[in-house]
Design a protein around this motif. Structure first.
Motif, PDB file in Angstrom:
ATOM      1  N   GLY A  93       0.788  -1.229   0.000  1.00  0.00           N
ATOM      2  CA  GLY A  93       0.000   0.000   0.000  1.00  0.00           C
ATOM      3  C   GLY A  93       0.813   1.268   0.000  1.00  0.00           C
ATOM      4  N   ARG A  95      -3.227  -0.124  -4.046  1.00  0.00           N
ATOM      5  CA  ARG A  95      -3.646  -1.478  -3.669  1.00  0.00           C
ATOM      6  C   ARG A  95      -2.698  -2.459  -4.349  1.00  0.00           C
ATOM      7  N   PHE A 138      -7.553  -4.595  -0.245  1.00  0.00           N
ATOM      8  CA  PHE A 138      -7.904  -3.222   0.084  1.00  0.00           C
ATOM      9  C   PHE A 138      -6.627  -2.396   0.182  1.00  0.00           C
ATOM     10  N   VAL A 139      -6.768  -1.077   0.093  1.00  0.00           N
ATOM     11  CA  VAL A 139      -5.597  -0.216   0.209  1.00  0.00           C
ATOM     12  C   VAL A 139      -5.060  -0.292   1.626  1.00  0.00           C
ATOM     13  N   ARG A 140      -3.743  -0.202   1.746  1.00  0.00           N
ATOM     14  CA  ARG A 140      -3.064  -0.302   3.026  1.00  0.00           C
ATOM     15  C   ARG A 140      -2.177   0.924   3.201  1.00  0.00           C
TER      16      ARG A 140
END
Length: 416
Positions: A159, A169, A189-191
């Motif tokens: 991320g 992502r 999911f985005v981190r």
């Protein structure tokens, strides 16, 4: 030098002053030739502080309030002194830092400017020589990514945001043996965020940021959801802390939303469930959190949406799930760095507040017990003052200006 502040809880907070030896900086300018125990040469925030294998602490880069830094400093716990070490090849802030299995330190990503931007560059620090070596850059430039050392020695970076501050992502793996990167399966999911990932005993890494926590399986290289979206608190988290507890559970505290900043929750890796625990008494984000030798968690400083930088400190007991007040910091600190030293003490470094601006001072938590200060150690102090252990000192009465020196001495008074 600041004086000792301690507490009735059997702990001590030492407000200490940091410095480095003289010499040129890659960031421009020169350093003072004088050295003073426990004062950073340069105020720093927006960087992870990392413990080295030999017990020292590395501060690499960051931001001093005006510029992004390439300079680096190393702290010696035995002497309480910081000294300059080799500068990075590139100035960076909001970068990821991981100590490798061989003792070297990997620094990757971040940004050089306040405006949108991101770096793909990576370099490795050798503590023995104090020098940095550039390694292959990441496939993607990443500002404020999450990074974690895996049991096999590789580093997983996930991320962050790109040069236009768009969330990423994607993920990639660094191999210290070859100094190269390889693509990894992207998370669902985005981190993002330093210190938002921990390695679990089950061979999986837990990443907690955004709305959905995820697990990375080291054996298969695949990601899976960790509980329901939002966890037990049902909220998005950013600017929070993620702490691995001695029993293998994970404590998550605070964050940037009203709901996140005022809640805490625990993840159980065995059941895969999140549980809401007692809320800390102070809502906060951008704080520090460390595990003490007794197995409790200290949550220190940070920022409150209304009050600004915080001096508040709280102690979480994993056995009871309850919070207790701990002695306040000498100075409010937003975005501080914190880590546990080999002797069990906790070092809190740098940060900023609204009054002093960027901080080059530090405070140290000593688990060996409370050491009250005395009137003699508080030079030029008079009247009733805290002794640092929950009590009060009754020092010599305060006197008005113009008191005759001989009279003051005869009456045991202290001039202000």
């Amino acid at each position: 030098m600041r004086r000792v502040q301690t507490s009735f809880l059997g702990v001590a907070f030492f407000a200490l002053v940091f410095s480095c030896n003289s010499g040129p900086r890659a960031d421009g300018g020169t350093l003072d030739t004088g050295v003073e125990p426990l004062r950073l040469a340069t105020p720093r925030k927006l960087l992870p502080f990392v413990p080295l294998e030999d017990g020292r602490v590395l501060a690499a880069g960051g931001h001093d309030g005006q510029r992004t830094l390439s300079s680096c400093e190393v702290f010696e716990p035995e002497t309480g002194m910081w000294s300059l070490t080799g500068s990075m090849h590139k100035a960076r802030r909001n970068h990821a830092v991981v100590r490798l299995l061989d003792g070297r330190v990997l620094v990757t990503g971040g940004t050089q400017v306040v405006a949108p931007g991101a770096l793909a560059d990576a370099e490795v620090y050798a503590p023995a020589s104090g020098l940095w070596t550039q390694v292959a850059p990441m496939f993607e430039a990443r500002n404020d990514p999450s990074a974690l050392l895996l049991p096999d020695g590789r580093v997983l970076v996930a991320g962050g945001t790109d040069a236009d501050r768009r969330p990423l992502r994607s993920a990639e793996l660094f191999d210290p043996m070859t100094g190269t990167w390889a693509p990894a399966t992207p998370p669902g999911f985005v981190r993002g965020g330093a210190g938002t990932a921990v390695m679990l005993a089950q061979g999986k890494a837990l990443f907690v940021s955004g709305l959905q926590a995820e697990l990375y399986d080291v054996a298969t290289g695949r990601w899976e959801k960790a509980g329901f979206a939002g966890g037990a608190a049902g909220t998005h988290r950013q600017g929070h802390s993620v702490t691995l507890l001695p029993d293998g559970r994970v404590l998550v505290v605070g964050g940037g939303t009203a709901r996140a900043s005022s809640t805490a929750e625990v993840y159980d890796a065995v059941t895969g469930l999140w549980t809401l625990v007692a809320a800390p008494s102070v809502a906060r984000e951008h704080h520090a959190a460390v595990v003490t030798p007794e197995g409790q968690v200290l949550v220190l400083g940070g920022e409150h949406p209304m009050a600004g930088a915080l001096a508040s400190v709280e102690r979480f007991d994993p056995m009871t799930g309850q919070w207790a007040s701990a002695p306040a910091l000498t100075e409010p600190r937003g975005l501080p760095g914190a880590l546990t030293l080999r002797d069990g003490s906790v070092l809190l470094v740098g940060g900023a507040n609204e009054v002093a601006g960027m901080l080059d001072t530090s405070e140290q938590y000593l688990p060996t017990g409370c050491v009250p200060v005395t009137c003699e150690t508080r030079e030029a102090t008079c009247g009733a003052v805290p002794d640092g252990c929950g009590g009060m000192l009754e020092c010599a009465p305060c006197v008005v200006e113009g008191c005759d020196a001989q009279q003051c001495s005869a009456e045991g008074l202290t001039r202000r």
